[in-house]
Design a protein around this motif. Structure first.
Motif, short mmCIF file in Angstrom:
data_model
loop_
_atom_site.label_atom_id
_atom_site.label_comp_id
_atom_site.label_asym_id
_atom_site.label_seq_id
_atom_site.Cartn_x
_atom_site.Cartn_y
_atom_site.Cartn_z
N PHE A 32 37.01 15.80 39.82
CA PHE A 32 35.45 15.23 39.17
C PHE A 32 35.35 13.25 38.47
O PHE A 32 34.29 12.64 39.76
CB PHE A 32 33.89 16.08 38.78
N ALA A 33 35.89 13.79 37.69
CA ALA A 33 36.05 11.89 37.45
C ALA A 33 36.23 11.04 38.18
O ALA A 33 35.70 10.00 38.29
CB ALA A 33 37.13 11.94 35.94
N ILE A 34 37.74 11.70 39.21
CA ILE A 34 38.56 10.54 40.34
C ILE A 34 37.29 10.69 41.10
O ILE A 34 37.25 9.26 41.64
CB ILE A 34 39.54 11.29 40.68
N GLU A 35 36.64 11.34 41.65
CA GLU A 35 35.98 11.44 42.72
C GLU A 35 34.48 10.54 42.05
O GLU A 35 33.77 9.15 42.97
CB GLU A 35 34.77 12.93 42.46
N SER A 36 34.16 10.77 40.62
CA SER A 36 32.42 9.60 40.29
C SER A 36 33.38 8.03 40.56
O SER A 36 32.67 7.09 40.92
CB SER A 36 32.47 9.94 38.89
N VAL A 37 34.29 8.04 40.34
CA VAL A 37 34.55 6.52 39.97
C VAL A 37 34.77 5.56 41.11
O VAL A 37 34.63 5.07 41.85
CB VAL A 37 36.52 6.18 39.19
N MET A 38 35.66 6.20 42.37
CA MET A 38 35.11 6.58 43.67
C MET A 38 33.54 6.11 43.70
O MET A 38 33.55 4.93 44.78
CB MET A 38 36.21 6.88 44.61
N MET A 39 33.63 6.94 43.66
CA MET A 39 31.82 6.19 44.38
C MET A 39 31.16 5.52 43.85
O MET A 39 29.73 5.09 44.55
CB MET A 39 30.63 7.77 44.09
N VAL A 40 31.12 4.97 42.21
CA VAL A 40 30.36 3.64 42.08
C VAL A 40 31.24 2.85 42.80
O VAL A 40 30.44 1.54 42.81
CB VAL A 40 31.51 4.09 39.87
N PHE A 41 32.49 2.98 43.03
CA PHE A 41 32.92 1.75 44.00
C PHE A 41 33.21 1.12 45.25
O PHE A 41 33.61 0.14 46.25
CB PHE A 41 34.79 1.38 43.41
N HIS A 42 32.34 2.59 45.38
CA HIS A 42 32.11 2.64 46.78
C HIS A 42 30.54 1.86 47.52
O HIS A 42 29.96 1.84 48.69
CB HIS A 42 32.24 4.85 47.19
N LEU A 43 29.81 0.82 46.50
CA LEU A 43 28.85 0.72 46.34
C LEU A 43 28.51 -0.29 47.45
O LEU A 43 27.82 -0.41 47.52
CB LEU A 43 27.40 1.61 45.55
N HIS A 44 29.56 -0.86 47.19
CA HIS A 44 29.39 -2.14 47.23
C HIS A 44 29.15 -3.30 48.88
O HIS A 44 28.98 -1.75 50.14
CB HIS A 44 30.38 -3.24 47.67
N ALA A 45 27.92 -3.47 48.86
CA ALA A 45 27.29 -4.20 50.55
C ALA A 45 27.08 -2.99 51.12
O ALA A 45 26.85 -2.61 52.41
CB ALA A 45 28.50 -4.69 51.28
N ARG A 46 25.58 -2.09 50.64
CA ARG A 46 25.21 -0.90 51.03
C ARG A 46 23.61 -1.54 50.79
O ARG A 46 23.52 -1.85 50.28
CB ARG A 46 25.42 0.00 50.47
#
Length: 183
Positions: A32-46
């Motif tokens: 869940f922690a890795i998934e959360s970190v990926m989600m944080v850095f997934h938001l660029h240019a949205r």
């Protein structure tokens, strides 16, 4: 034996190392922690709405992390298990909901969301709240169905077994390796 050659021999040590207690719960927390970190850095240019959907998903992942962490310390706590199940279910169902919001399968203007509108963000947040309520309702119904099926079975064999004997050793989660591992 033929698959263990000199270049792979060092991997055999992993098979004989005892695992720490509650490894499965810790691995769930890390996932869940890795998934959360990926989600944080997934938001660029949205756009605003796309970012909001992902933030709500990130919030759900953080709640999953917290409940999984609590479960590491108390793996037989019913409420921690249900909370983890609830947020994992919400993650999956919110992925489906987000797909219909971001990529509607119709050209009907009623189902097309305005990605820059504050009204769309408010409706999306309300949809998330209803989504949480729907998942809670689903878990309650599932729990009641399981309870009814197990309680009717217990009534049939109640005269054969003493309930105090059963409940003294009962655990929601039993880790077979907990007794063997002292780490």
């Amino acid at each position: 034996m033929p698959h263990i050659e000199e270049e792979n021999a060092h991997h055999t040590a992993m098979l004989f190392v005892p695992l720490p207690k509650r490894t499965t719960q810790v691995m769930g927390f890390l996932a869940f922690a890795i998934e959360s970190v990926m989600m944080v850095f997934h938001l660029h240019a949205r756009n605003v709405m796309d970012a909001h959907i992902h933030k709500l998903l990130g919030l759900t992942m953080m709640c999953s992390m917290i409940s999984a962490l609590g479960e590491c310390f108390n793996p037989n706590n019913f409420w921690l298990i249900i909370t983890r199940i609830f947020f994992a279910l919400t993650q999956g169902t919110w992925f489906i909901q987000a797909a219909y919001v971001l990529w509607p399968q119709t050209n009907n203007p009623i189902f097309i969301w305005d990605p820059q509108s504050h009204r769309s963000l408010s409706l999306l947040t309300m949809s998330y709240a209803y989504h949480l309520a729907g998942n809670a309702f689903l878990l309650i119904i599932s729990y009641l169905l399981v309870y009814m099926s197990t309680s009717s079975r217990r009534k049939l064999i109640h005269y054969e077994i003493d309930d105090d004997e059963i409940m003294s050793d009962y655990k929601l989660i039993s880790n077979i390796n907990d007794e063997d591992n002292c780490i």
